[in-house]
Design an enzyme around this catalytic site. Structure first.
Site, short mmCIF file in Angstrom:
data_model
loop_
_atom_site.label_atom_id
_atom_site.label_comp_id
_atom_site.label_asym_id
_atom_site.label_seq_id
_atom_site.Cartn_x
_atom_site.Cartn_y
_atom_site.Cartn_z
N HIS A 1 -9.65 -4.40 11.56
CA HIS A 1 -10.35 -4.38 10.29
C HIS A 1 -11.68 -3.62 10.36
CE1 HIS A 1 -7.33 -7.20 9.10
NE2 HIS A 1 -7.90 -7.51 7.97
N GLU B 1 0.81 -1.22 0.00
CA GLU B 1 0.00 0.00 0.00
C GLU B 1 0.84 1.26 0.00
OE1 GLU B 1 -0.66 -2.61 1.89
OE2 GLU B 1 -2.74 -3.18 1.55
C1 LIG Z 1 -1.72 -4.26 4.78
C2 LIG Z 1 -2.79 -5.19 4.34
N1 LIG Z 1 -3.21 -5.12 3.06
C3 LIG Z 1 -4.17 -5.97 2.62
C4 LIG Z 1 -4.75 -6.87 3.47
C5 LIG Z 1 -5.85 -7.79 2.97
N2 LIG Z 1 -5.31 -9.15 2.89
C6 LIG Z 1 -5.52 -10.01 3.89
S1 LIG Z 1 -4.73 -11.42 3.65
C7 LIG Z 1 -4.11 -10.95 2.19
C8 LIG Z 1 -3.23 -11.89 1.42
C9 LIG Z 1 -1.98 -12.24 2.18
O1 LIG Z 1 -1.29 -13.27 1.57
P1 LIG Z 1 -0.06 -13.98 2.23
O2 LIG Z 1 0.79 -12.99 2.96
O3 LIG Z 1 0.63 -14.76 1.18
O4 LIG Z 1 -0.66 -14.94 3.35
P2 LIG Z 1 -1.64 -16.19 3.12
O5 LIG Z 1 -3.02 -15.65 3.12
O6 LIG Z 1 -1.28 -16.85 1.85
O7 LIG Z 1 -1.42 -17.07 4.30
C10 LIG Z 1 -4.54 -9.66 1.89
C11 LIG Z 1 -4.22 -8.94 0.65
C12 LIG Z 1 -4.31 -6.87 4.81
N3 LIG Z 1 -4.85 -7.69 5.71
N4 LIG Z 1 -3.32 -6.04 5.21
#
Ligand SMILES: Cc1ncc(C[n+]2csc(CCOP(=O)(O)OP(=O)(O)O)c2C)c(N)n1
Ligand SMILES: [Mg+2]
Lengths: 380, 327
Positions: B129, B60
């Site tokens: 959130h 972001e």
């Molecule tokens: C700063 C931020 N941006 C966006 C989100 C929304 N979001 C939640 S989980 C996620 C994907 C994260 O993927 P990863 O780090 O690979 O973890 P996984 O879900 O695969 O365990 C996103 C974009 C968030 N929680 N925090």
């Protein structure tokens, strides 16, 4: 191998390869010849290790098996309960990734060493010995939940286990892992901090700041990238110019290694090694490749990947792998393993009943836990 | 006029403005191939291609800053935050770069950019959130803040925001994306920023409420009407600049005001509105201005606690009766 890495730590291998001998404050000399940068990364493939060489007894193996199965059955039930609206908000399932949590937990001194992770946290919580009851009750938002119903799925915590949480902002907890490690070193208590995060978190600047800080201050932390290939609907290759995450370690003069997360033996072998290094104040980066079978959360149909891809990965299932190993080596029988499954299912069923019965938090508790100060004057 | 969902109205605004102006593009997490985390940008990648609908890593701070840089250099970005909770990792970009560079450069640069996405609580999502950010971003001179309550306003206001030469924070809601309503399809239908809407005329009490809270206000107005009281409901639509004049005009008639706002109460939108009212309409008030807000705590997860946390129609109804001195 260990001695080789130790050498690196003293700054002989890495630094000189980059043309930067240690000890000079300023580096003004530009060499005439191109600089070749070389770095070696250990790998921990699947199927490469035996329980004997890991020093694991039959009982250990059965406990590991049971623990992975507990996570699996717990989350299968949680998904059902979500469907029945017993659980609200976001529910992110860890199914498929259990070897990472169990293998890691089996490689530290639980309660002495620290652990912190992101929101996909049910697996590690159960691996650290948190009970199905307190975890399920948290999902139900009940007072007997591990976070008193305040946190929900994404925010499991357990102080006695030195489990510093489940965290919902991608990457936001990674510097906390460094700070927890800082406190271990400050107190000289010999503890290390396992800091887990997803592949997606590698896109957050703060993760890179945290890695540099850990390496600069020589902190007892192991960064564990749970690379399950996707961040929500974004495949790793769509989000990163360099998808070989273990290599980022080199940027911060830390050792990095690549681990197969579908084999709990590989995880144990690797995490033990790097936890031992961390105890000597050498931080490191482990990229553990794994796979989540379910969608990102309950609302994600996971259309961004093929059925074939999913099915192929399921063939490497960490629980089935260990089961086959146990049977092939005559260490257990189908009957014994089925009995374990039966026990685990009972334990999970009991946790559902426990959570149903547990009361909702009293309304007045909304004002508890905001501050330590007991008589804080909240605005009405 | 057409019946559209809130998300479709936002999409329509983006599509129309992108067709109208080459310089407008959309960037954010999952906006392209995934068709948007909440399906707001569905079909837009197909329509405009990857040059103008751009998927990002979870970065972001990086892509918000990229947007500001592109705006400084002549483009007109729409930056989507998956939710505004995640805008906090880009806080410096928004409050230092977007809000202040024009000022610090003595007016040499402008930053025509829209940051948009869902804001505020949306059920049992727990503390990180569920943040309502309107008070936070309204604090910063240099930013404009818009928070529509219905599909038609969403379209008209977003189009104005995209055409505006200043940075605009545009706040939506996961819980409203599916809401349907009549939407003006005229591609030149623009709702000016900074202009409130009198959603319902009344004599006995003024209720000020934006975004989701607006719907609480309407429900309360119905309940009061059934008892013979008429409430005037004002939807400010834009939080900064805030149309205090319309609110003050109304209070000169009703002599009473209740503000409904999902933000936490301390130093919030409702604080500022109440301050302005007492300053501009002190002599017209027959009762203290009351407000109904989220509790003065982080948002809890448990179902009963989050319901208790949010401003309720019951509490707003009681507040209205209190300022009218009836029980
Ligand atoms: C700063 C931020 N941006 C966006 C989100 C929304 N979001 C939640 S989980 C996620 C994907 C994260 O993927 P990863 O780090 O690979 O973890 P996984 O879900 O695969 O365990 C996103 C974009 C968030 N929680 N925090
Ligand atoms: Mg991932």
């Amino acid at each position: 191998m260990a001695s080789k890495t130790r050498k690196k730590r003293q700054g002989t291998a890495v630094d000189q390869a980059a043309g930067q001998p240690n000890g000079l404050a300023l580096q003004l000399q530009v060499p005439a010849k191109p600089i070749h940068f070389k770095q070696t990364f250990e790998t921990y493939p699947a199927g490469a290790y035996t329980h004997e060489e890991l020093g694991l007894s039959r009982e250990d193996l059965l406990a590991i098996y049971r623990n992975m199965l507990l996570q699996r059955r717990f989350e299968e039930r949680a998904a059902q309960m979500y469907g029945k609206q017993k659980i609200g908000g976001f529910l992110h399932l860890y199914i498929g990734e259990e070897a990472v949590s169990t293998g890691s937990a089996w490689s530290i001194k639980i309660g002495h060493d620290s652990v912190i992770t992101a929101y996909r946290d049910h697996g590690i919580a159960l691996a650290l010995g948190m009970t199905a009851n307190e975890c399920m009750a948290e999902l139900f938002g009940k007072i007997d939940g591990c976070s008193r119903g305040k946190g929900g799925s994404m925010h499991f915590f357990k102080a006695e286990k030195k489990f510093f949480g489940g965290h919902g902002i991608v990457g936001g907890h990674v510097p906390l892992g460094v700070g927890i490690a800082f406190a271990h070193k400050y107190r000289e208590d010999g503890g290390v901090c396992l800091t887990f995060f997803g592949d997606g978190a590698m896109g957050q600047g703060v993760v890179h700041e945290a890695m540099n800080l850990a390496a600069l201050y020589k902190l007892p932390v192991v960064f564990i990238i749970e690379n399950n290939q996707y961040a929500m609907g974004t495949a790793v290759w769509r989000a990163f110019a360099n998808t070989e995450f273990y290599r980022y370690a080199a940027n911060y003069n830390m050792p990095g290694a690549l681990v197969d997360g579908m084999d709990v033996f590989s995880v144990i072998k690797a995490v033990r090694k790097y936890v031992a290094l961390a105890r000597e104040y050498q931080p490191s980066v482990l990229e553990i490749r794994t796979y989540r079978y379910r969608g990102h959360s309950m609302s994600d149909p996971a259309k961004y990947r093929t059925k074939e891809e999913l099915e192929a990965k399921k063939k490497e299932d960490p629980i089935i792998r260990l089961k086959s190993y146990l049977l092939q080596h005559g260490l257990s029988t189908n009957e014994e393993l089925d009995a374990i499954d039966g026990e685990v299912k009972k334990e999970v069923q009991a946790s559902v009943e426990f959570s149903e019965k547990s009361p909702y938090p009293p309304l007045a508790s909304i004002y508890e836990d905001v501050y330590v100060q007991p008589d804080y004057p909240f605005l009405a | 006029m057409a019946i559209m969902q809130f998300r479709e109205a936002i999409r329509a605004a983006m599509i129309e403005e992108m067709e109208r102006d080459e310089r407008v593009f959309l960037i954010g997490e999952e906006v392209g191939q995934y068709d948007g985390a909440y399906k707001v940008s569905e079909g837009m990648l197909k329509r405009f291609g990857p040059k103008r609908v751009i998927d990002t890593p979870i970065s972001e701070a990086g892509f918000a800053g990229l947007g500001i840089g592109a705006a400084l250099n002549g483009l007109r970005p729409i930056v989507e935050f998956m939710t505004f909770n995640f805008s906090f990792v880009a806080f410096d970009q928004l409050v230092n770069n977007a809000a202040k560079i024009r000022y610090m450069s003595g007016g040499q640069f402008k930053i025509p950019i829209v940051f948009r996405g869902p804001n505020g609580a949306a059920g049992q999502l727990a503390a990180t959130h569920s943040t309502s950010t309107e008070s936070i971003y309204s604090y910063f001179p240099g930013l404009k803040v818009v928070a529509p309550s219905n599909p038609d306003d969403a379209k008209g206001l977003l189009k104005s925001a995209i055409r505006d030469d200043d940075p605009v924070i545009f706040l939506e809601s996961e819980l409203m994306y599916g809401m349907r309503g009549e939407v003006n399809e005229d591609p030149e239908y623009l709702i000016p920023l900074g202009k409130a809407r009198i959603a319902r005329e009344g004599e006995d009490v003024t209720i000020v409420a934006h975004s989701k809270s607006y719907w609480i206000a309407m429900e309360v107005a119905d309940r009061l009407a059934a008892e013979g009281y008429s409430a005037e409901v004002i939807d400010p639509r834009t939080i900064r600049p805030f149309d205090f004049d319309t609110v003050v005009q109304s209070i000169k008639k009703t002599n009473r005001c209740v503000i409904i706002d999902e933000s936490n109460p301390f130093a919030s939108v409702s604080s500022e509105v109440a301050f302005q009212i007492q300053q501009r309409a002190f002599d017209y008030l027959d009762a203290p201005v009351l407000r109904v807000t989220a509790k003065d705590t982080p948002a809890p997860y448990a179902k009963n606690l989050i319901e208790y946390y949010m401003p309720s129609a019951d509490a707003a109804y009681e507040a209205c009766k209190q300022v009218m001195y009836v029980d």
